[in-house]
Design a protein around this motif. Structure first.
Motif, PDB file in Angstrom:
ATOM      1  N   LEU A 146       0.839  -1.216   0.000  1.00 21.71           N
ATOM      2  CA  LEU A 146       0.000   0.000   0.000  1.00 21.71           C
ATOM      3  C   LEU A 146       0.865   1.254   0.000  1.00 21.71           C
ATOM      4  CD1 LEU A 146      -3.166  -0.400   2.249  1.00 21.71           C
ATOM      5  CD2 LEU A 146      -2.744  -1.201  -0.053  1.00 21.71           C
ATOM      6  N   ALA A 147       1.975   1.217   0.732  1.00 26.58           N
ATOM      7  CA  ALA A 147       2.886   2.372   0.759  1.00 26.58           C
ATOM      8  C   ALA A 147       3.415   2.659  -0.641  1.00 26.58           C
ATOM      9  CB  ALA A 147       4.040   2.109   1.735  1.00 26.58           C
ATOM     10  N   GLN A 148       3.829   1.582  -1.341  1.00 25.85           N
ATOM     11  CA  GLN A 148       4.356   1.747  -2.704  1.00 25.85           C
ATOM     12  C   GLN A 148       3.284   2.250  -3.667  1.00 25.85           C
ATOM     13  OE1 GLN A 148       7.495   1.693  -3.447  1.00 25.85           O
ATOM     14  NE2 GLN A 148       8.107   0.958  -1.426  1.00 25.85           N
ATOM     15  N   GLN A 149       2.036   1.963  -3.350  1.00 23.86           N
ATOM     16  CA  GLN A 149       0.926   2.402  -4.207  1.00 23.86           C
ATOM     17  C   GLN A 149       0.434   3.808  -3.844  1.00 23.86           C
ATOM     18  OE1 GLN A 149      -1.826  -0.829  -3.476  1.00 23.86           O
ATOM     19  NE2 GLN A 149      -1.099  -2.023  -5.225  1.00 23.86           N
ATOM     20  N   GLY A 150       1.171   4.497  -2.971  1.00 29.32           N
ATOM     21  CA  GLY A 150       0.749   5.839  -2.568  1.00 29.32           C
ATOM     22  C   GLY A 150      -0.338   5.827  -1.502  1.00 29.32           C
ATOM     23  N   GLY A 151      -0.374   4.745  -0.718  1.00 31.34           N
ATOM     24  CA  GLY A 151      -1.420   4.611   0.296  1.00 31.34           C
ATOM     25  C   GLY A 151      -1.201   5.489   1.521  1.00 31.34           C
ATOM     26  N   TRP A 152      -2.271   5.653   2.251  1.00 33.06           N
ATOM     27  CA  TRP A 152      -2.252   6.418   3.494  1.00 33.06           C
ATOM     28  C   TRP A 152      -2.754   5.544   4.625  1.00 33.06           C
ATOM     29  CZ3 TRP A 152      -2.445  12.181   4.280  1.00 33.06           C
ATOM     30  CH2 TRP A 152      -1.801  12.856   3.225  1.00 33.06           C
ATOM     31  N   ARG A 214      -2.435  14.835   8.980  1.00 35.09           N
ATOM     32  CA  ARG A 214      -3.658  15.642   8.938  1.00 35.09           C
ATOM     33  C   ARG A 214      -4.578  15.184  10.065  1.00 35.09           C
ATOM     34  NH1 ARG A 214      -4.908  15.325   2.425  1.00 35.09           N
ATOM     35  NH2 ARG A 214      -2.876  16.150   1.772  1.00 35.09           N
ATOM     36  N   LYS A 215      -5.156  16.158  10.774  1.00 34.60           N
ATOM     37  CA  LYS A 215      -6.007  15.807  11.911  1.00 34.60           C
ATOM     38  C   LYS A 215      -7.363  16.470  11.779  1.00 34.60           C
ATOM     39  CE  LYS A 215      -3.127  14.762  15.894  1.00 34.60           C
ATOM     40  NZ  LYS A 215      -2.853  15.085  17.289  1.00 34.60           N
ATOM     41  N   ALA A 216      -8.387  15.787  12.272  1.00 33.54           N
ATOM     42  CA  ALA A 216      -9.727  16.373  12.319  1.00 33.54           C
ATOM     43  C   ALA A 216     -10.472  15.690  13.466  1.00 33.54           C
ATOM     44  CB  ALA A 216     -10.443  16.141  10.988  1.00 33.54           C
ATOM     45  N   LYS A 217     -11.733  16.053  13.647  1.00 32.49           N
ATOM     46  CA  LYS A 217     -12.526  15.421  14.703  1.00 32.49           C
ATOM     47  C   LYS A 217     -13.847  14.924  14.142  1.00 32.49           C
ATOM     48  CE  LYS A 217     -12.359  16.297  19.226  1.00 32.49           C
ATOM     49  NZ  LYS A 217     -12.608  16.963  20.510  1.00 32.49           N
ATOM     50  N   ILE A 218     -14.300  13.788  14.632  1.00 34.50           N
ATOM     51  CA  ILE A 218     -15.676  13.342  14.371  1.00 34.50           C
ATOM     52  C   ILE A 218     -16.278  13.042  15.745  1.00 34.50           C
ATOM     53  CG2 ILE A 218     -17.173  11.601  13.347  1.00 34.50           C
ATOM     54  CD1 ILE A 218     -15.086  11.085  11.214  1.00 34.50           C
ATOM     55  N   GLY A 219     -17.288  13.789  16.127  1.00 33.67           N
ATOM     56  CA  GLY A 219     -17.836  13.630  17.474  1.00 33.67           C
ATOM     57  C   GLY A 219     -16.737  13.846  18.483  1.00 33.67           C
ATOM     58  N   ALA A 220     -16.575  12.871  19.385  1.00 37.41           N
ATOM     59  CA  ALA A 220     -15.556  12.999  20.424  1.00 37.41           C
ATOM     60  C   ALA A 220     -14.200  12.469  19.962  1.00 37.41           C
ATOM     61  CB  ALA A 220     -16.018  12.233  21.657  1.00 37.41           C
ATOM     62  N   ALA A 221     -14.144  11.891  18.779  1.00 36.26           N
ATOM     63  CA  ALA A 221     -12.930  11.183  18.357  1.00 36.26           C
ATOM     64  C   ALA A 221     -12.002  12.055  17.517  1.00 36.26           C
ATOM     65  CB  ALA A 221     -13.310   9.945  17.551  1.00 36.26           C
ATOM     66  N   VAL A 222     -10.718  11.945  17.789  1.00 35.44           N
ATOM     67  CA  VAL A 222      -9.713  12.549  16.917  1.00 35.44           C
ATOM     68  C   VAL A 222      -9.445  11.568  15.781  1.00 35.44           C
ATOM     69  CG1 VAL A 222      -7.313  13.310  16.751  1.00 35.44           C
ATOM     70  CG2 VAL A 222      -8.650  13.820  18.810  1.00 35.44           C
ATOM     71  N   ILE A 223      -9.440  12.082  14.563  1.00 35.01           N
ATOM     72  CA  ILE A 223      -9.088  11.230  13.431  1.00 35.01           C
ATOM     73  C   ILE A 223      -7.840  11.821  12.767  1.00 35.01           C
ATOM     74  CG2 ILE A 223     -11.452  10.423  13.089  1.00 35.01           C
ATOM     75  CD1 ILE A 223     -11.635  12.320  10.680  1.00 35.01           C
ATOM     76  N   GLN A 224      -6.988  10.960  12.228  1.00 35.97           N
ATOM     77  CA  GLN A 224      -5.742  11.425  11.612  1.00 35.97           C
ATOM     78  C   GLN A 224      -5.456  10.610  10.356  1.00 35.97           C
ATOM     79  OE1 GLN A 224      -2.376  11.515  14.337  1.00 35.97           O
ATOM     80  NE2 GLN A 224      -3.456  10.315  15.845  1.00 35.97           N
ATOM     81  N   ALA A 225      -4.780  11.244   9.433  1.00 34.71           N
ATOM     82  CA  ALA A 225      -4.340  10.543   8.228  1.00 34.71           C
ATOM     83  C   ALA A 225      -2.916  10.963   7.922  1.00 34.71           C
ATOM     84  CB  ALA A 225      -5.247  10.887   7.050  1.00 34.71           C
ATOM     85  N   MET A 226      -2.115  10.005   7.442  1.00 33.97           N
ATOM     86  CA  MET A 226      -0.733  10.321   7.057  1.00 33.97           C
ATOM     87  C   MET A 226      -0.299   9.385   5.939  1.00 33.97           C
ATOM     88  SD  MET A 226       0.515   8.999  10.714  1.00 33.97           S
ATOM     89  CE  MET A 226      -1.185   9.250  11.252  1.00 33.97           C
ATOM     90  N   PRO A 227       0.548   9.881   5.046  1.00 37.07           N
ATOM     91  CA  PRO A 227       0.988   9.043   3.924  1.00 37.07           C
ATOM     92  C   PRO A 227       1.953   7.960   4.408  1.00 37.07           C
ATOM     93  CG  PRO A 227       2.103  11.175   3.885  1.00 37.07           C
ATOM     94  CD  PRO A 227       1.145  11.221   5.037  1.00 37.07           C
ATOM     95  N   LEU A 228       1.749   6.721   3.943  1.00 36.36           N
ATOM     96  CA  LEU A 228       2.520   5.588   4.459  1.00 36.36           C
ATOM     97  C   LEU A 228       4.008   5.689   4.161  1.00 36.36           C
ATOM     98  CD1 LEU A 228       0.078   2.669   3.628  1.00 36.36           C
ATOM     99  CD2 LEU A 228       1.075   3.110   5.872  1.00 36.36           C
ATOM    100  N   LEU A 229       4.355   6.009   2.921  1.00 28.07           N
ATOM    101  CA  LEU A 229       5.772   5.934   2.549  1.00 28.07           C
ATOM    102  C   LEU A 229       6.635   6.932   3.338  1.00 28.07           C
ATOM    103  CD1 LEU A 229       7.380   4.084   0.752  1.00 28.07           C
ATOM    104  CD2 LEU A 229       7.169   5.734  -1.108  1.00 28.07           C
ATOM    105  N   PRO A 230       6.258   8.227   3.400  1.00 30.91           N
ATOM    106  CA  PRO A 230       7.051   9.150   4.203  1.00 30.91           C
ATOM    107  C   PRO A 230       7.070   8.774   5.688  1.00 30.91           C
ATOM    108  CG  PRO A 230       5.538  10.353   2.783  1.00 30.91           C
ATOM    109  CD  PRO A 230       5.175   8.905   2.680  1.00 30.91           C
ATOM    110  N   LEU A 231       5.949   8.219   6.188  1.00 36.21           N
ATOM    111  CA  LEU A 231       5.906   7.803   7.592  1.00 36.21           C
ATOM    112  C   LEU A 231       6.936   6.708   7.845  1.00 36.21           C
ATOM    113  CD1 LEU A 231       4.486   7.598  10.447  1.00 36.21           C
ATOM    114  CD2 LEU A 231       3.026   5.856   9.410  1.00 36.21           C
ATOM    115  N   ILE A 232       6.904   5.682   6.986  1.00 32.23           N
ATOM    116  CA  ILE A 232       7.818   4.551   7.176  1.00 32.23           C
ATOM    117  C   ILE A 232       9.270   5.021   7.040  1.00 32.23           C
ATOM    118  CG2 ILE A 232       8.545   2.339   6.173  1.00 32.23           C
ATOM    119  CD1 ILE A 232       5.473   2.001   5.400  1.00 32.23           C
TER     120      ILE A 232
END
Ligand SMILES: [Zn+2]
Length: 264
Positions: A146-152, A214-232
């Motif tokens: 998934l990282a190689q495919q540009g996954g998050w 990237r961070k946001a909120k849904i109700g009481a929950a924090v949600i986050q997204a980050m690109p896999l390849l740079p993270l790894i």
């Protein structure tokens, strides 16, 4: 009570493109009440991305032998009770409650496929190549595809201790991997390449949040997204510079102790 619309709006704040394959880790209880529960959350994710993957791990197949390789972060012979409760891995075995109700909902989706690792299987939609890449020795290979495919990676109401992508960085940095054993209908299967403990993974937040989270909120929950390849890549660099980073400080954590003993 949260609605489908609330979920869609919250996910929109992460600005995810439909073509990005997503590795999702989630705890629905963090949201509070959702109308329609896991099914609604899965629907919102499928409206956000064309390809989804989640863990479908099955820890109840695990058995502990009397002896095995040294420095393996395990107390051999300690499984007298748990071994008796262990179950044979079966492709339709439900995902462990520890990986959450959403993961089980994805596994049950009519278009979902599952890999066949007896402890660390993944399931997903439109992620066949990733699922097929998994081996006993490289259980987290699907995350690498998934990282190689540009996954998050998307964390919904969970923190980095649930972020399996960090385990891939540990492996890439040469950190010690472990051997575990699973009960299957054809006998006990040795699963090498088993990752270490994730209890210390929140130390990574300070490093990666300013870079690409990237961070946001849904109700009481924090949600986050980050690109896999740079993270790894960022975490691999960190571990190469600081081999003791991201270990937990649990006094009786056998896996982190083994990594410290090995010096990596
Ligand atoms: Zn630990």
């Amino acid at each position: 009570m949260l609605s489908y619309r609330d979920l869609i709006n919250g996910l929109k704040d992460l600005d995810i493109q439909p073509s990005w394959p997503l590795l999702v880790h989630a705890s629905l209880s963090a949201f509070g009440e959702v109308r329609g529960g896991a099914e609604t959350v899965l629907g919102a994710l499928l409206a956000t991305s064309d390809s989804l993957m989640m863990p479908a791990f099955t820890y109840r197949t695990m058995v502990i032998p009397e002896t095995g390789p040294p420095e393996n972060g395990i107390v051999y012979g300690s499984g007298e009770k748990t071994n008796r409760m262990a179950e044979f891995f079966w492709p339709t075995m439900p995902a462990d409650p520890m990986v959450g109700a959403l993961a089980e909902q994805l596994r049950l989706h009519p278009h979902s496929k599952r890999s066949n690792h007896p402890i660390l299987s993944f399931s997903g939609i439109n992620v066949e190549k990733a699922l097929e890449s998994q081996t006993l020795d490289h259980p987290l290979a699907p995350v690498g595809v998934l990282a190689q495919q540009g996954g998050w990676v998307v964390l919904l109401g969970v923190d980095h201790t649930a972020n399996t992508a960090i385990h891939l960085a540990e492996r890439a940095a040469g950190r010690r991997q472990f051997t575990r054993w699973a009960l299957t209908p054809t006998g006990i299967v040795e699963c090498t390449g088993f990752p270490g403990c994730s209890d210390g993974f929140n130390q990574v937040a300070r490093l990666v949040e300013p870079l690409f989270v990237r961070k946001a909120k849904i109700g009481a929950a924090v949600i986050q997204a980050m690109p896999l390849l740079p993270l790894i890549e960022a975490v691999t660099d960190l571990l190469e510079m600081q081999p003791g980073a991201l270990l937990c400080d649990g006094v009786d954590c056998e896996r982190c102790d083994s990594v410290r003993t090995a010096g990596q």
